[in-house]
Design an enzyme around this catalytic site. Structure first.
Site, PDB file in Angstrom:
ATOM      1  N   ASP A 491      79.614 101.857  94.341  1.00  0.00           N
ATOM      2  CA  ASP A 491      79.623 100.693  95.227  1.00  0.00           C
ATOM      3  C   ASP A 491      78.270  99.991  95.186  1.00  0.00           C
ATOM      4  O   ASP A 491      77.229 100.596  94.895  1.00  0.00           O
ATOM      5  CB  ASP A 491      79.940 101.136  96.657  1.00  0.00           C
ATOM      6  CG  ASP A 491      80.659 100.075  97.456  1.00  0.00           C
ATOM      7  OD1 ASP A 491      80.629  98.898  97.051  1.00  0.00           O
ATOM      8  OD2 ASP A 491      81.267 100.419  98.488  1.00  0.00           O
ATOM      9  N   GLU A 494      75.183  95.828  92.438  1.00  0.00           N
ATOM     10  CA  GLU A 494      74.545  94.557  92.038  1.00  0.00           C
ATOM     11  C   GLU A 494      73.037  94.666  91.793  1.00  0.00           C
ATOM     12  O   GLU A 494      72.581  94.037  90.837  1.00  0.00           O
ATOM     13  CB  GLU A 494      74.815  93.482  93.104  1.00  0.00           C
ATOM     14  CG  GLU A 494      76.259  93.173  93.345  1.00  0.00           C
ATOM     15  CD  GLU A 494      76.904  94.107  94.374  1.00  0.00           C
ATOM     16  OE1 GLU A 494      76.194  94.931  94.972  1.00  0.00           O
ATOM     17  OE2 GLU A 494      78.119  94.027  94.544  1.00  0.00           O
ATOM     18  N   ASP A 560      84.418  92.735  98.581  1.00  0.00           N
ATOM     19  CA  ASP A 560      84.864  92.699  99.977  1.00  0.00           C
ATOM     20  C   ASP A 560      85.439  91.331 100.331  1.00  0.00           C
ATOM     21  O   ASP A 560      84.820  90.521 101.033  1.00  0.00           O
ATOM     22  CB  ASP A 560      83.694  93.034 100.913  1.00  0.00           C
ATOM     23  CG  ASP A 560      83.183  94.442 100.705  1.00  0.00           C
ATOM     24  OD1 ASP A 560      83.851  95.233 100.022  1.00  0.00           O
ATOM     25  OD2 ASP A 560      82.091  94.753 101.216  1.00  0.00           O
TER      26      ASP A 560
END
Length: 869
Positions: A491, A494, A560
């Protein structure tokens, strides 16, 4: 070994600040000396060439993407008074001495791409006190060209020609600077930092405005589409701008940071309008404007400072990177998208096979709270005959050990190896969430800190450092993998909120590398697991990606996102463009991550979108549900929803032989599973405009339903083929738009004439039943072929040739199907099997496959040919 260098001198020719002076020919490249640097033309393959312009002795030493170094292709050089020509077998590059531009010519002598004369720029600058360049290059884009790729964006744009974009990595946005053209070429803009695509440089002065108060302290913005109420935590900005002509313009909203509101109102019309808890910082759109003055309103979080800019559209495509060390791009030529992407992967890394179970259903939610919770959920799936293969543990299983620490808190996960073993006994695989910002106060983090493996002044580990990669994998192995974990959910890779800008990393200032962090997270896990246990294929679900990451067994998902119809629709074009960057495995949170709270379980309007999303998910490369603070199990939504989901799950699993064989084509031949129509119907101009239809594999056209309460759906069937409704077997001619049956339990799917599709037995998990009996569906209308691929399912023995292929060939003229000899072998492969061959016609749809009349073929591995009706 002596290297022959040919240097020719000619009279200088001026092109802006670049003057041609001389050139040198080396065995691996042509170097053109300009008064302002050196331009290198470097053949990489017969169909790919790299262009580098360097000056002031500055260059990027790191090679993150182009890791494979095939032999230098043969090339020839020639010169005229006005040109330098570098000719490869399938691609020629021409340098124009008069204006300094490059042209790229295919093997038929046609110019397929050219630089815009005078647009090559390296402007000296600094970032955080370090020297850099602003690198920019523009390319001519002929009328009618359509452009795709660049990764996964939430702006809803499919054809990217003239669209302005800011390529940065944030939640729900993945920047991959690879562009594919309908003219059959690809461009890898070979930069690792922030990049602007078609930058809009006409910035509008914005002033913070006043608004009238509404109830509860809200404020109101009035548009032609109605009054929109916004919270006092948001701000309204106003501006004016003037354009000189009627026409199409590219607009760009850049809020600097992530936001929860994108609202751009021009002359009272909302052109960009999105709301979500998380939205990327920027969004672009094409709008039509009349000549004259226009008003603009922007709504965003009060803590952000918006920028709004515009540019007229033109037949030009531009890349600009503000923090570069050189100008660097690669051009790929080919006969079609598959060939171009295959060539790109040959240089940047080919795609490994995912384990067979990864193509099954992934059950995920935010979140399971204990080991027993996970086990009981899988038991319920099995009890209800709902097929599934993977159950996923989201965050906070670490509890007392600290945020992001990859270790189970025994309070709720006692004896982790035991509950994971129970999942395995239930024939489920286990995936677990991992972050790269583990609590510095934790015991696990001590080794990272002692070795200096965090990015200074940052919560994120410096994954660029090889020692960090090793240490990180060891922590994952000791605390998770050794206990039986099967898969990784990486998760916030980035890393979250574009956190590298202004930071120092192992390779240097983060501004130069801020798009590449997810590549190295995937590298650490993939290489670590393969070295530790090559008997388990790596499967990494990751929120972000960069060019070349396909080589690390990764699956991306769209972050998300919200749950409304507009969001759902935008995921389709986001996924199609992502797949055109060479990344073949992608999925979404079915039903949206942020959902409508407790009402979701009983609200039939939400059930409508949930089921439509679920139907589409069954035809994604990876099939996965997820939701924030939601119980996403099918039975939570009532019998009607559960039964509808079971229908799609059963279909997905019955199609597993087709899906797994398509996955083999991805790994073997550079194919793509989720295929925008431009990949297969490039000559059909109407087909390539369809942003909400695609091919799933090379046989099935999928048209997701993206509106509420509909029973039929417009579907365009491409030319030069006949098509069969998957549900009914009814045949249709191509080149038409038809009203397809889209009853609430059906997604429109059409099978291309000439297709051969294998269908397996019903099963509750991959591998539950033997493939000793398969139905072979033949869709007449054209000659067709299919290769049925099988292997051991969960190791890398296939890389050593341990797999089997059974070729099928349909002849339309003779009405015969030939099943070729079994090719290859692996441990346990079937020596005998039965094929039931069915010719599909009206009345032979999905639900009738088993009862349809067909010919039974006892296949013992030897070639056999049969005539069909």
């Amino acid at each position: 070994m002596k290297v022959l260098i040919l240097i020719l001198f000619v009279l200088p020719t001026v092109v802006l600040s670049q003057t041609y002076e001389r050139h040198s020919l080396r065995p691996d490249k042509l170097s053109i000396e300009l008064s302002d640097g050196v331009l290198h033309l470097i053949p990489l393959s017969e169909k790919a060439v790299r262009v580098q312009w360097e000056k002031d002795e500055m260059r990027e030493e790191q090679q993150f993407v182009l890791i494979n170094k095939p032999a230098v292709p043969k090339f020839k050089y020639s010169e005229t008074p006005s040109q330098l020509r570098l000719r490869m077998p399938m691609l020629t590059v021409v340098f124009n001495k008069q204006n300094g531009s490059l042209e790229f010519i295919d093997n038929l002598g046609k110019v397929f791409l050219s630089e815009r004369a005078g647009s090559r720029r390296l402007v000296a600058d600094t970032v955080m006190g370090e020297p850099c360049f602003i690198a920019e290059q523009s390319f001519n884009s002929p009328e009618g060209e359509k452009l795709f790729g660049l990764g996964q964006f939430q702006d809803g744009n499919f054809d990217l020609k003239n669209v302005s974009r800011k390529l940065s990595q944030v939640n729900s946005q993945t920047a991959i600077p690879f562009l594919y053209s309908s003219k059959n070429y690809g461009i890898l803009w070979h930069q690792y930092g922030l990049t602007y695509f078609n930058p809009a440089d006409n910035e509008v002065v914005l002033e913070k405005g006043t608004t009238s108060s509404g109830e509860k302290g809200d404020v109101e913005v009035t548009t032609t589409s109605g009054t929109q109420r916004i919270s006092q935590q948001q701000a309204v900005y106003n501006g004016r701008f003037k354009v000189d002509r009627d026409g199409e313009y590219s607009i760009m909203l850049d809020l600097g940071d992530m936001d929860n509101r994108h609202l751009v109102v021009i002359d009272g019309i909302a052109h960009i309008d999105q709301s979500n808890l998380w939205l990327p910082p920027s969004a672009g759109k094409l709008v039509r404007l009349k000549a004259g003055e226009h008003t603009v309103q922007i709504v965003c979080k009060a803590t952000n400072t918006p920028k709004f800019s515009w540019k007229p559209t033109e037949d030009v495509t531009t890349f600009r990177s503000p923090h570069a060390k050189s100008l660097d791009y690669v051009v790929f030529s080919g006969k079609d998208a598959d060939e171009i992407i295959a060539n790109y992967r040959d240089l940047s890394g080919n795609v490994p096979m995912l384990p067979l179970w990864a193509y099954g259903f992934w059950q995920c939610r935010e979140r399971y709270t204990s080991g027993s919770h996970l086990v009981e959920t899988v038991k319920e799936f099995r009890k209800r005959n709902l097929p599934m293969d993977v159950i996923v543990q989201d965050w906070q299983y670490w509890g007392k050990y600290g945020w992001g620490v990859p270790k189970f808190d025994e309070t709720h996960y006692p004896e982790p190896a035991k509950f994971i073993r129970e999942l395995h006994i239930l024939n489920a695989r286990f995936s677990v969430s991992v972050w790269e910002n583990l609590d510095k106060k934790s015991e696990v983090a001590k080794e990272y800190i002692e070795k200096g493996l965090y990015i200074p002044n940052s919560p994120w580990i410096d994954i660029y450092n090889p020692e960090t990669q090793k240490t990180h994998w060891n922590a994952l192995n000791d605390n998770l993998f050794s206990l039986g974990v099967d898969s990784w959910w990486m998760d916030a890779t980035e890393p979250e909120n574009d956190a590298l800008a202004g930071k120092k990393t192992y390779f240097g200032l983060g501004n130069f590398y801020r798009l590449t962090y997810p590549l190295f997270v995937s590298k650490a896990v993939y290489e670590g697991q393969r070295k530790t246990d090559p008997s388990k294929r790596v499967a990494i679900l990751t929120r972000s990606a960069f060019a070349g990451q396909q080589r690390y067994g990764t699956i991306s998902w769209s972050g998300d996102i919200g749950w409304n119809w507009d969001t759902f629709k935008r995921q389709i074009v986001a996924g199609l463009n992502f797949n055109l960057t060479g990344m073949p495995y992608w999925t979404t949170d079915i039903g949206g991550f942020f959902r409508p709270g407790q009402s979701q379980y009983t609200d039939e309007k939400y059930h409508d979108i949930l089921l439509r999303w679920f139907q589409w998910g069954a035809f994604n490369p990876v099939f996965r549900v997820h939701g924030y603070q939601s119980e996403t199990e099918p039975w939570k939504y009532g019998d009607k929803v559960e039964n509808a989901m079971r229908k799609m799950l059963n279909l997905r699993y019955r199609l597993m032989p087709y899906i797994y064989s398509a996955a083999w084509q991805v790994s073997k031949n550079g194919s793509t599973m989720m295929r925008p129509l431009v990949m297969d119907f490039n000559a059909d101009q109407k087909a390539i405009q369809q942003g909400y239809e695609y091919m799933f594999g090379k046989s099935m056209l999928v048209a997701p339903v993206t509106e509420a309460s509909v029973s039929n759906w417009d579907v365009y069937l491409p030319k030069e083929s006949v098509w069969y409704d998957l549900w009914t077997g009814k045949k249709f001619s191509g080149g038409q738009t038809l009203k397809a049956d889209a009853s609430e339990n059906k997604i429109p799917v059409f099978v291309k004439g000439g297709s051969i599709i294998p269908v397996g037995k019903l099963m509750q998990y991959t591998g539950e039943t033997s493939a000793d009996t398969l139905e072979i569906l033949v869709y007449k209308g054209a000659d067709g072929t299919f290769e049925l691929y099988e292997d051991e399912g969960d190791n890398y023995n296939y890389e050593k040739g341990k797999y089997t292929l059974i070729p099928f060939k349909w002849s339309e003229s003779s009405g015969s199907l030939t099943i070729g000899s079994l090719q290859g072998a692996f441990s346990g492969n079937l020596k005998r099997r039965v094929f039931k061959v069915v010719v599909v016609k009206q009345g032979v749809g999905v639900d009738e496959f088993d009862s349809a009349a067909g010919k039974l073929i006892a296949y013992k591995g030897r070639r056999i040919s049969i005539r069909l009706e």
